[in-house]
Scaffold this active site. Sequence first.
Site, mmCIF file in Angstrom:
data_model
loop_
_atom_site.group_PDB
_atom_site.id
_atom_site.type_symbol
_atom_site.label_atom_id
_atom_site.label_comp_id
_atom_site.label_asym_id
_atom_site.label_seq_id
_atom_site.Cartn_x
_atom_site.Cartn_y
_atom_site.Cartn_z
ATOM 1 N N GLU A 19 51.794 28.882 49.069
ATOM 2 C CA GLU A 19 52.355 27.604 49.470
ATOM 3 C C GLU A 19 51.208 26.651 49.773
ATOM 4 O O GLU A 19 50.308 26.968 50.557
ATOM 5 C CB GLU A 19 53.230 27.759 50.710
ATOM 6 C CG GLU A 19 53.859 26.459 51.164
ATOM 7 C CD GLU A 19 54.726 26.627 52.394
ATOM 8 O OE1 GLU A 19 55.561 25.741 52.628
ATOM 9 O OE2 GLU A 19 54.565 27.619 53.130
ATOM 10 N N HIS A 54 54.730 34.756 50.740
ATOM 11 C CA HIS A 54 53.675 33.910 50.213
ATOM 12 C C HIS A 54 52.538 33.798 51.220
ATOM 13 O O HIS A 54 52.701 34.091 52.392
ATOM 14 C CB HIS A 54 54.204 32.510 49.880
ATOM 15 C CG HIS A 54 54.699 31.746 51.062
ATOM 16 N ND1 HIS A 54 56.014 31.784 51.471
ATOM 17 C CD2 HIS A 54 54.067 30.935 51.936
ATOM 18 C CE1 HIS A 54 56.162 31.019 52.538
ATOM 19 N NE2 HIS A 54 54.994 30.489 52.851
ATOM 20 N N HIS A 110 42.250 38.404 58.288
ATOM 21 C CA HIS A 110 42.361 38.397 56.834
ATOM 22 C C HIS A 110 43.726 38.891 56.383
ATOM 23 O O HIS A 110 44.462 39.492 57.144
ATOM 24 C CB HIS A 110 41.242 39.198 56.161
ATOM 25 C CG HIS A 110 41.385 40.686 56.216
ATOM 26 N ND1 HIS A 110 40.629 41.478 57.037
ATOM 27 C CD2 HIS A 110 42.175 41.539 55.523
ATOM 28 C CE1 HIS A 110 40.938 42.738 56.872
ATOM 29 N NE2 HIS A 110 41.895 42.812 55.958
ATOM 30 N N ARG A 118 46.344 43.138 46.361
ATOM 31 C CA ARG A 118 45.858 44.024 45.299
ATOM 32 C C ARG A 118 45.903 43.243 43.989
ATOM 33 O O ARG A 118 46.929 42.661 43.652
ATOM 34 C CB ARG A 118 46.732 45.260 45.183
ATOM 35 C CG ARG A 118 46.707 46.136 46.404
ATOM 36 C CD ARG A 118 47.530 47.405 46.198
ATOM 37 N NE ARG A 118 47.860 48.034 47.456
ATOM 38 C CZ ARG A 118 47.019 48.699 48.221
ATOM 39 N NH1 ARG A 118 45.762 48.829 47.859
ATOM 40 N NH2 ARG A 118 47.421 49.241 49.351
ATOM 41 N N GLU A 130 41.238 39.091 51.395
ATOM 42 C CA GLU A 130 40.639 40.320 50.868
ATOM 43 C C GLU A 130 41.348 40.686 49.568
ATOM 44 O O GLU A 130 42.564 40.855 49.544
ATOM 45 C CB GLU A 130 40.807 41.456 51.874
ATOM 46 C CG GLU A 130 40.355 42.803 51.357
ATOM 47 C CD GLU A 130 40.724 43.932 52.310
ATOM 48 O OE1 GLU A 130 41.224 44.962 51.810
ATOM 49 O OE2 GLU A 130 40.534 43.790 53.529
ATOM 50 N N ASN A 164 41.736 48.324 42.596
ATOM 51 C CA ASN A 164 41.753 49.778 42.446
ATOM 52 C C ASN A 164 41.208 50.123 41.073
ATOM 53 O O ASN A 164 41.769 49.717 40.044
ATOM 54 C CB ASN A 164 43.163 50.321 42.645
ATOM 55 C CG ASN A 164 43.609 50.202 44.088
ATOM 56 O OD1 ASN A 164 42.912 50.634 44.987
ATOM 57 N ND2 ASN A 164 44.754 49.586 44.303
#
Length: 137
Positions: free
Chosen positions: A126, A72, A6, A10, A53, A57
């Site tokens: 991309e 990217h 993965h 954020r 993922e 926060n």
Amino acid sequence: MARLIHSMLRVLEEERSIRFYKETLGLRVVDRLVFETFTLVYLAGEDGPFELELTINHGRTEPYDLGTAYGHLAVSVADAQAEHDRLSAAGYPVTPVKTMTHGSGENPRVVGTFFFLTDPDGYRIEVLERGAPGRFI
């Protein structure tokens, strides 16, 4: 041997990001874990074990500074122009489709046909047409 499983980004708004990745790349939520100060959301496509993922926060209101180190993510599609047309018509921010070549003279090698899509938090993706150099695309 290590295997990529993965990549984490954020994001500010969970629902906005989930909707974006579902509508643009066809990713779906495969797991969601809520902790005291953050939430993790795992997204995956139908045909691969790799997951994205999203980390949210809790209480964060300011956009993240992506800095100069982030490049990217990349995804492959059957037809870059068709995906570009679909995403552009839906109002998503995309760059023009480009074809990159390597070498010069009469027979330059086509490296790939691609464009970039930008998510709501400013991350670039991309979108590369299958058949370009690379082991798994």
